[in-house]
Every structure is written in structure tokens, then in C-alpha cells.
Design a protein around this motif. Structure first.
Motif, PDB file in Angstrom:
ATOM      1  N   ASP A  98       0.827  -1.209   0.000  1.00 36.03           N
ATOM      2  CA  ASP A  98       0.000   0.000   0.000  1.00 36.03           C
ATOM      3  C   ASP A  98       0.859   1.255   0.000  1.00 36.03           C
ATOM      4  O   ASP A  98       1.978   1.259   0.520  1.00 36.03           O
ATOM      5  CB  ASP A  98      -0.903   0.045   1.239  1.00 36.03           C
ATOM      6  N   THR A  99       0.301   2.310  -0.556  1.00 34.94           N
ATOM      7  CA  THR A  99       0.927   3.615  -0.392  1.00 34.94           C
ATOM      8  C   THR A  99       0.723   4.074   1.046  1.00 34.94           C
ATOM      9  O   THR A  99      -0.324   3.837   1.654  1.00 34.94           O
ATOM     10  CB  THR A  99       0.314   4.651  -1.343  1.00 34.94           C
ATOM     11  N   ARG A 100       1.733   4.704   1.585  1.00 36.63           N
ATOM     12  CA  ARG A 100       1.659   5.164   2.967  1.00 36.63           C
ATOM     13  C   ARG A 100       0.883   6.475   3.034  1.00 36.63           C
ATOM     14  O   ARG A 100       1.155   7.417   2.284  1.00 36.63           O
ATOM     15  CB  ARG A 100       3.078   5.353   3.505  1.00 36.63           C
ATOM     16  N   VAL A 101      -0.101   6.535   3.930  1.00 40.32           N
ATOM     17  CA  VAL A 101      -0.906   7.748   4.083  1.00 40.32           C
ATOM     18  C   VAL A 101      -0.082   8.783   4.848  1.00 40.32           C
ATOM     19  O   VAL A 101       0.394   8.496   5.956  1.00 40.32           O
ATOM     20  CB  VAL A 101      -2.210   7.451   4.830  1.00 40.32           C
ATOM     21  N   PRO A 102       0.133   9.985   4.283  1.00 38.20           N
ATOM     22  CA  PRO A 102       0.957  10.989   4.970  1.00 38.20           C
ATOM     23  C   PRO A 102       0.333  11.422   6.293  1.00 38.20           C
ATOM     24  O   PRO A 102      -0.879  11.608   6.395  1.00 38.20           O
ATOM     25  CB  PRO A 102       0.981  12.160   3.970  1.00 38.20           C
ATOM     26  N   GLY A 103       1.170  11.566   7.284  1.00 40.43           N
ATOM     27  CA  GLY A 103       0.702  11.995   8.594  1.00 40.43           C
ATOM     28  C   GLY A 103       1.297  11.129   9.684  1.00 40.43           C
ATOM     29  O   GLY A 103       2.024  10.168   9.414  1.00 40.43           O
ATOM     30  N   GLY A 104       0.976  11.453  10.921  1.00 38.77           N
ATOM     31  CA  GLY A 104       1.488  10.705  12.056  1.00 38.77           C
ATOM     32  C   GLY A 104       0.399   9.873  12.701  1.00 38.77           C
ATOM     33  O   GLY A 104      -0.780   9.948  12.341  1.00 38.77           O
ATOM     34  N   SER A 105       0.783   9.086  13.664  1.00 39.87           N
ATOM     35  CA  SER A 105      -0.166   8.246  14.382  1.00 39.87           C
ATOM     36  C   SER A 105      -0.991   9.081  15.348  1.00 39.87           C
ATOM     37  O   SER A 105      -0.506  10.049  15.943  1.00 39.87           O
ATOM     38  CB  SER A 105       0.580   7.152  15.152  1.00 39.87           C
ATOM     39  N   GLY A 106      -2.242   8.688  15.523  1.00 39.81           N
ATOM     40  CA  GLY A 106      -3.077   9.340  16.519  1.00 39.81           C
ATOM     41  C   GLY A 106      -2.574   9.130  17.936  1.00 39.81           C
ATOM     42  O   GLY A 106      -3.029   9.808  18.867  1.00 39.81           O
ATOM     43  N   GLU A 107      -1.631   8.195  18.117  1.00 44.30           N
ATOM     44  CA  GLU A 107      -1.027   8.011  19.433  1.00 44.30           C
ATOM     45  C   GLU A 107      -0.055   9.136  19.766  1.00 44.30           C
ATOM     46  O   GLU A 107       0.299   9.327  20.932  1.00 44.30           O
ATOM     47  CB  GLU A 107      -0.296   6.667  19.483  1.00 44.30           C
ATOM     48  N   ALA A 199      -6.222   4.695  18.200  1.00 43.86           N
ATOM     49  CA  ALA A 199      -5.352   5.821  17.863  1.00 43.86           C
ATOM     50  C   ALA A 199      -4.308   5.406  16.833  1.00 43.86           C
ATOM     51  O   ALA A 199      -3.934   6.198  15.962  1.00 43.86           O
ATOM     52  CB  ALA A 199      -4.679   6.350  19.127  1.00 43.86           C
ATOM     53  N   GLY A 200      -3.851   4.160  16.898  1.00 52.50           N
ATOM     54  CA  GLY A 200      -2.860   3.690  15.944  1.00 52.50           C
ATOM     55  C   GLY A 200      -3.381   3.562  14.530  1.00 52.50           C
ATOM     56  O   GLY A 200      -2.590   3.527  13.574  1.00 52.50           O
ATOM     57  N   HIS A 201      -4.693   3.496  14.360  1.00 55.92           N
ATOM     58  CA  HIS A 201      -5.290   3.403  13.027  1.00 55.92           C
ATOM     59  C   HIS A 201      -5.758   4.759  12.493  1.00 55.92           C
ATOM     60  O   HIS A 201      -6.263   4.831  11.371  1.00 55.92           O
ATOM     61  CB  HIS A 201      -6.467   2.424  13.033  1.00 55.92           C
ATOM     62  N   LEU A 202      -5.613   5.806  13.306  1.00 60.44           N
ATOM     63  CA  LEU A 202      -5.942   7.155  12.850  1.00 60.44           C
ATOM     64  C   LEU A 202      -4.661   7.850  12.409  1.00 60.44           C
ATOM     65  O   LEU A 202      -3.679   7.891  13.161  1.00 60.44           O
ATOM     66  CB  LEU A 202      -6.601   7.967  13.964  1.00 60.44           C
ATOM     67  N   VAL A 203      -4.659   8.380  11.195  1.00 58.28           N
ATOM     68  CA  VAL A 203      -3.521   9.151  10.696  1.00 58.28           C
ATOM     69  C   VAL A 203      -3.848  10.626  10.915  1.00 58.28           C
ATOM     70  O   VAL A 203      -4.820  11.144  10.345  1.00 58.28           O
ATOM     71  CB  VAL A 203      -3.252   8.866   9.205  1.00 58.28           C
ATOM     72  N   VAL A 204      -3.064  11.278  11.761  1.00 60.71           N
ATOM     73  CA  VAL A 204      -3.360  12.648  12.180  1.00 60.71           C
ATOM     74  C   VAL A 204      -2.183  13.548  11.799  1.00 60.71           C
ATOM     75  O   VAL A 204      -1.024  13.204  12.025  1.00 60.71           O
ATOM     76  CB  VAL A 204      -3.609  12.704  13.706  1.00 60.71           C
ATOM     77  N   SER A 205      -2.486  14.691  11.228  1.00 60.99           N
ATOM     78  CA  SER A 205      -1.439  15.636  10.846  1.00 60.99           C
ATOM     79  C   SER A 205      -1.034  16.483  12.045  1.00 60.99           C
ATOM     80  O   SER A 205      -1.685  16.476  13.097  1.00 60.99           O
ATOM     81  CB  SER A 205      -1.928  16.536   9.706  1.00 60.99           C
ATOM     82  N   ALA A 206       0.036  17.243  11.879  1.00 60.17           N
ATOM     83  CA  ALA A 206       0.554  18.048  12.986  1.00 60.17           C
ATOM     84  C   ALA A 206      -0.444  19.097  13.459  1.00 60.17           C
ATOM     85  O   ALA A 206      -0.400  19.526  14.620  1.00 60.17           O
ATOM     86  CB  ALA A 206       1.864  18.712  12.571  1.00 60.17           C
ATOM     87  N   ASP A 207      -1.361  19.511  12.579  1.00 59.68           N
ATOM     88  CA  ASP A 207      -2.353  20.510  12.973  1.00 59.68           C
ATOM     89  C   ASP A 207      -3.623  19.877  13.534  1.00 59.68           C
ATOM     90  O   ASP A 207      -4.618  20.577  13.763  1.00 59.68           O
ATOM     91  CB  ASP A 207      -2.699  21.422  11.794  1.00 59.68           C
ATOM     92  N   GLY A 208      -3.608  18.573  13.770  1.00 53.59           N
ATOM     93  CA  GLY A 208      -4.746  17.917  14.406  1.00 53.59           C
ATOM     94  C   GLY A 208      -5.833  17.433  13.472  1.00 53.59           C
ATOM     95  O   GLY A 208      -6.861  16.938  13.941  1.00 53.59           O
ATOM     96  N   ARG A 209      -5.627  17.561  12.153  1.00 53.39           N
ATOM     97  CA  ARG A 209      -6.613  17.046  11.205  1.00 53.39           C
ATOM     98  C   ARG A 209      -6.462  15.521  11.082  1.00 53.39           C
ATOM     99  O   ARG A 209      -5.355  14.994  11.100  1.00 53.39           O
ATOM    100  CB  ARG A 209      -6.429  17.681   9.817  1.00 53.39           C
ATOM    101  N   VAL A 210      -7.577  14.831  10.924  1.00 47.75           N
ATOM    102  CA  VAL A 210      -7.552  13.394  10.679  1.00 47.75           C
ATOM    103  C   VAL A 210      -7.451  13.194   9.177  1.00 47.75           C
ATOM    104  O   VAL A 210      -8.375  13.521   8.430  1.00 47.75           O
ATOM    105  CB  VAL A 210      -8.801  12.697  11.247  1.00 47.75           C
ATOM    106  N   ARG A 211      -6.311  12.675   8.723  1.00 50.46           N
ATOM    107  CA  ARG A 211      -6.027  12.581   7.293  1.00 50.46           C
ATOM    108  C   ARG A 211      -6.319  11.204   6.713  1.00 50.46           C
ATOM    109  O   ARG A 211      -6.478  11.075   5.487  1.00 50.46           O
ATOM    110  CB  ARG A 211      -4.568  12.929   7.034  1.00 50.46           C
ATOM    111  N   GLY A 212      -6.383  10.181   7.544  1.00 53.36           N
ATOM    112  CA  GLY A 212      -6.608   8.844   7.008  1.00 53.36           C
ATOM    113  C   GLY A 212      -7.009   7.874   8.100  1.00 53.36           C
ATOM    114  O   GLY A 212      -6.848   8.145   9.293  1.00 53.36           O
ATOM    115  N   VAL A 213      -7.547   6.740   7.669  1.00 59.84           N
ATOM    116  CA  VAL A 213      -7.927   5.666   8.588  1.00 59.84           C
ATOM    117  C   VAL A 213      -7.398   4.359   8.032  1.00 59.84           C
ATOM    118  O   VAL A 213      -7.641   4.027   6.865  1.00 59.84           O
ATOM    119  CB  VAL A 213      -9.456   5.591   8.780  1.00 59.84           C
ATOM    120  N   LEU A 214      -6.666   3.624   8.858  1.00 57.47           N
ATOM    121  CA  LEU A 214      -6.046   2.361   8.469  1.00 57.47           C
ATOM    122  C   LEU A 214      -6.812   1.197   9.090  1.00 57.47           C
ATOM    123  O   LEU A 214      -7.740   1.387   9.869  1.00 57.47           O
ATOM    124  CB  LEU A 214      -4.592   2.338   8.937  1.00 57.47           C
ATOM    125  N   GLY A 215      -6.397  -0.018   8.757  1.00 56.42           N
ATOM    126  CA  GLY A 215      -6.850  -1.209   9.471  1.00 56.42           C
ATOM    127  C   GLY A 215      -8.298  -1.585   9.287  1.00 56.42           C
ATOM    128  O   GLY A 215      -9.055  -1.649  10.260  1.00 56.42           O
TER     129      GLY A 215
END
Length: 315
Positions: A98-107, A199-215
Motif C-alpha cells: 500500500d501507499t503510505r498515508v501521509p501523517g502521524g499516528s493518533g497516538e 489511535a494507531g489506526h488514525l492518521v493525524v497531521s501536525a495541525d490535528g486534522r484526521v487525514r486517514g484511517v487504516l486497518g
């Protein structure tokens, strides 16, 4: 049954080299994923993630997940992973690159107020996915859990947490037997439920936006309160209830999700203290704290029998 081979870095590197048309050099940087991902998940460079089905049961879910992600994608406003290649890494065991969804973990990133709107749109989109189309893909139905049974389990676990100075059992008294019965799942409300909004399945950007959902492997047709509960554990009860309210859910499913999360958090931490959970204790404690954050709509015994599902009843 034949034992599945254990994937190694060399196994993964050879596979992704052929998929990405890499040369015969050292190949792409591969490393096992961490932060709650499955042990058969590997980061591949900075742009891809490889997921390997470890057994036949997981193989069925992984193949279904590929089809489900394509079905879900038009309905949700956040990114859903896209497969650039898929096949079998061992006989009968599929992989997907898969392509990696840009952003960090919700953790590691907090969800902002705008991020709560992203979560609301996610819940709205899941509710709009056609149930018949999901069933045609093999997505199973999941019966609603008994909140009364979970309440009893949490009551027993709360005593063990009290002995370890982890939780005050008196807080659980808010959920009476009558309240648990009142917050039973309503018939005819089954929707597509992610069932893994950690939280590990939520991709969250530095500004707190939810950018993606995994799993998406455990998705099912069932009780929407399960996803509200997942969000309560992941981002806190107030944010979860606000997101669910923005998505059009009324008081009953919001409170049901809240108490599912609270009881789950108690039971899971008690299991963790006895070594019966693979989730690290700090994360279990964080989930307990998130679930027990206070919300405006706490007095469950005052829910009206008539019209309790109206959105106006929610905070």
C-alpha cells in the motif's frame, strides 16, 4: 495444516524489490512496523507499507479488505490506503503493498476541533455505505454486544483495579442495570462499522486534522456505537461524542458508545495487569483515562424513553 513461513527482512526485501522494480543492490529499506500495527506489517522506504497475511483466516480478511476499501473510499472524506500491488507471498497467503498515508499516528498527535469534524464526516460516510453492497463483498454481520454483560464484567474487573490503586469502582455505579438495559442497541440500526478505530489506526497531521484511517480488516455490519466507543478510547469521550453528534447520532447511541468504551477500558486494563493483554500498560491506562473523561450528557437515567434518539438530546 502447513506452518506458514516466518517473514524476514530478506524475504520482504526480495518481494518489494520485484514489485517496485528495484535494482540488485541493497534494495529498499524495510523494517517491521511498530506502534500497534500487526507483526506482519513492514514499512518499505518512506512511501509504502507491506502487509502479509500470516494465516488462512487472516487471508480471507485481507482479500475482503482490498474490495471493501474500494467500496468505502467514495463515502469517507479521509484517506483510505490504496494498494499498488497485491498477490501471494506464500501459498494461499496474500500480501498487499500500500501507499503510505501521509501523517502521524493518533497516538502521537492530538485531534483538533477541525479534526473532530473529520471524524464526524467519517462516521457519516460509514453510515452511508450501502449495506447490501458490503454484504456482497462478504462483510459479516456482528450482533450488538450486551451492555449488561459487559457492565458485570467491568464491575468484577474494577475490584481488581481498585486493589492495584488504578481505578475507583464507585465511578462505575453510574451505569446501573436499568441504565444498561435502556442503552441496548436499537433494532434496524446496523451500519458499516470499522471496529478498529484505535489511535494507531488514525492518521493525524501536525495541525490535528484526521487525514486517514487504516486497518479495515475487522470491519463488519453492526452497532454504530462500537465506532463511537473506539473513538472514545482513542481521542477521549468528549471529542468522540461531539463527533458522533455532528454525524447525526442522538443521545442513546452516544451514551451506549461511551459506556461500551468505559467498560472495555476497565476490563482490558485488568487483563493487562495480569499479563493477559498484548497491549502495553501505558496505552491501556491512556485508554482508561480517555474513556472516563466527563461529557455533558452523563445522567443516563434521565434519558426519555420516547425520542431518546433525537439529535437534539445529545450535547
Amino acid at each position: 495444516m502447513t506452518q506458514a513461513p516466518t517473514p524476514t527482512a530478506d524475504t520482504v526485501r526480495r518481494l518489494v524489490r520485484s514489485l517496485l522494480k528495484e535494482g540488485e543492490g541493497s534494495g529498499p529499506d524495510v523494517r517491521p512496523a511498530t506502534g500497534g500495527a500487526e507483526p506482519d506489517t513492514w514499512w518499505v522506504g518512506a512511501r509504502h507499507v507491506l502487509r502479509l497475511a500470516p494465516d488462512r483466516e487472516a487471508a480471507v480478511r485481507r482479500r475482503r479488505e482490498l474490495r471493501l476499501r474500494d467500496l468505502v473510499r467514495p463515502y469517507v472524506p479521509v484517506a483510505v490506503p490504496t494498494s499498488v500491488a497485491h498477490g501471494e507471498w506464500a501459498p494461499g497467503l496474500p500480501y498487499t503493498l500500500d501507499t503510505r498515508v501521509p501523517g502521524g499516528s493518533g497516538e502521537h498527535h492530538d485531534v483538533s476541533a477541525v479534526g473532530e469534524a473529520d471524524l464526524a464526516a467519517l462516521l457519516t460516510g460509514l453510515r452511508e455505505v450501502p449495506v447490501r453492497q458490503a454484504e456482497a463483498l462478504g462483510v459479516p454481520r456482528a450482533a450488538p454486544r450486551s451492555l449488561e454483560s459487559l457492565r458485570k464484567a467491568a464491575d468484577r474487573a474494577a475490584g481488581r483495579l481498585a486493589a492495584a490503586d488504578e481505578f475507583d469502582p464507585a465511578r462505575l455505579a453510574q451505569l446501573t442495570q436499568a441504565a444498561a438495559a435502556q442503552l441496548g442497541a436499537q433494532p434496524g440500526t446496523a451500519v458499516l462499522v470499522h471496529r478498529g478505530l484505535t489511535a494507531g489506526h488514525l492518521v493525524v497531521s501536525a495541525d490535528g486534522r484526521v487525514r486517514g484511517v487504516l486497518g479495515w480488516t475487522d470491519a463488519a455490519l453492526g452497532d454504530p456505537a462500537e465506532d463511537i466507543a473506539g473513538l472514545a478510547l482513542a481521542v477521549g469521550s468528549p471529542a468522540a461524542v461531539r463527533a458522533a453528534t455532528l454525524a447525526g447520532y442522538g443521545a442513546r447511541p452516544c451514551l451506549r458508545g461511551l459506556w461500551l468504551a468505559r467498560c472495555d477500558a476497565i476490563v482490558h486494563l485488568a487483563e493487562g495487569l495480569t499479563g493477559r493483554s498484548a497491549v502495553p500498560l501505558p496505552l491501556l491506562r491512556t485508554r482508561l483515562r480517555h474513556a472516563w473523561e466527563a461529557i455533558l450528557l452523563e445522567r443516563v437515567t434521565e434519558l426519555r424513553e420516547d425520542g431518546a434518539d433525537d439529535a437534539d438530546d445529545a450535547p
